[in-house]
Design an enzyme around this catalytic site. Structure first.
Site, mmCIF file in Angstrom:
data_model
loop_
_atom_site.group_PDB
_atom_site.id
_atom_site.type_symbol
_atom_site.label_atom_id
_atom_site.label_comp_id
_atom_site.label_asym_id
_atom_site.label_seq_id
_atom_site.Cartn_x
_atom_site.Cartn_y
_atom_site.Cartn_z
ATOM 1 N N CYS A 62 72.376 27.719 11.220
ATOM 2 C CA CYS A 62 73.484 27.338 12.094
ATOM 3 C C CYS A 62 72.935 26.954 13.473
ATOM 4 C CB CYS A 62 74.475 28.483 12.253
ATOM 5 S SG CYS A 62 75.721 28.563 10.964
ATOM 6 N N ASP A 112 86.375 49.395 9.762
ATOM 7 C CA ASP A 112 85.682 50.554 10.319
ATOM 8 C C ASP A 112 86.637 51.463 11.095
ATOM 9 O OD1 ASP A 112 83.282 52.094 11.018
ATOM 10 O OD2 ASP A 112 83.610 51.310 13.043
#
Length: 298
Positions: A62, A112
């Site tokens: 990227c 999370d």
């Protein structure tokens, strides 16, 4: 890495979305900010922005992209949290991966944060919603329009669509070739993205602008708009307030996409549509001409 040196420097925008599916009691805890870990949505928002900025370090090949903006929005449903990330840059390559990475990191952060009460929540539907800039940009198609009706009951066939045909007929009378669709409230973001990708000159939505937990049309519209038209939205509300006090509760937006498509949100009631079209009747021709660059004041 792909050589993008010969590409034109343009303004590029990418919108990505995803969903965390959990239990209704967990959503209630998120709304009340009562989970063991503090301020779930604020933490996930910061994580999304950090993830977007770190994309070139996380995904091989990227290009590093100078982000000019990263916007993160959450919509809480009965048993899910929808995530939308809009990434913007001015450069030689797009920001799709930055938007998608932002969504993924936000979703992982949400997981999370809620895992103490629901370790089996599911991350799903991470996808690119839209992209503009570079070769993907094209001017809106003149004299084309789309009507999107947000109505869960209407999409299920349990309620007659009484507003969409009115808007479609109004646009047709003004010379537009009109596409008309009706979708559930939960699907309005995907449908708007699909419709806008076809580059119609005008998109008018009806429904989903109130304060019901399922009303999501303004949230679905916001990431697609690059230039707001707050005066148009306020004029529509003001027109309704003359006879209906609850018109003040409409959260409808108006604005243009980066490619120049005009989007206007109207309420889902017959009266709200009548008021909205009365306002647009005085503005649409001039506004569309201005967007196209031929209606500016001398």
């Amino acid at each position: 890495m792909v050589d993008v040196g010969a590409k034109a420097v343009t303004r590029r925008v990418a919108v990505a979305s995803g969903r965390l599916v959990t239990r209704p009691d967990v959503i209630a805890l998120v709304r009340a900010d009562d989970l063991p870990k503090a301020d779930v949505l604020a933490t996930a928002r910061v994580a999304a922005i950090m993830g977007a900025k770190k994309t070139s370090e996380l995904i091989p090949l990227c290009h590093p992209v100078p982000l000019s903006s990263v916007a993160v929005r959450f919509v809480l449903g009965d048993d899910f949290i929808d995530i939308t990330v809009t990434a913007k840059t001015t450069g030689q390559t797009g920001v799709e991966m930055e938007a998608l990475t932002g969504v993924a990191i936000a979703a992982l952060t949400l997981h999370d944060m809620v895992k103490a009460v629901d370790p089996f929540c599911v991350l799903t539907d991470v996808r690119l919603v839209s992209k503009t800039g570079g070769k993907s940009d094209r001017a809106p198609l003149a004299n084309t329009a789309a009507v999107v009706v947000a109505s869960t009951a209407g999409a299920d066939g349990h309620r007659q669509d009484t507003t969409g045909p009115v808007i479609a007929a109004w646009l047709s009378a003004r010379g537009y070739a009109v596409a008309h669709s009706i979708v559930a409230d939960a699907d309005v973001a995907a449908e708007l993205s699909r419709v806008v990708a076809a580059s119609p000159a005008v998109v008018i939505t009806t429904g989903g602008t109130g304060m019901s937990p399922t009303d999501q049309t303004p949230e679905a519209t916001h990431p697609l708009i690059t230039r707001e038209l707050p005066g148009v939205a306020e004029a529509i509300r003001a027109r309704g307030l003359a006879t209906t006090p609850t018109a003040a509760l409409s959260r409808g937006r108006a604005g243009t996409t980066s490619a120049g498509t005009l989007i206007v949100n109207l309420p889902g009631s017959a009266g709200g549509v009548k008021d909205g079209l009365a306002v647009l009747d005085e503005l649409l021709e001039h506004l569309v001409a201005q967007i196209a660059g031929s209606g500016a004041h001398e």
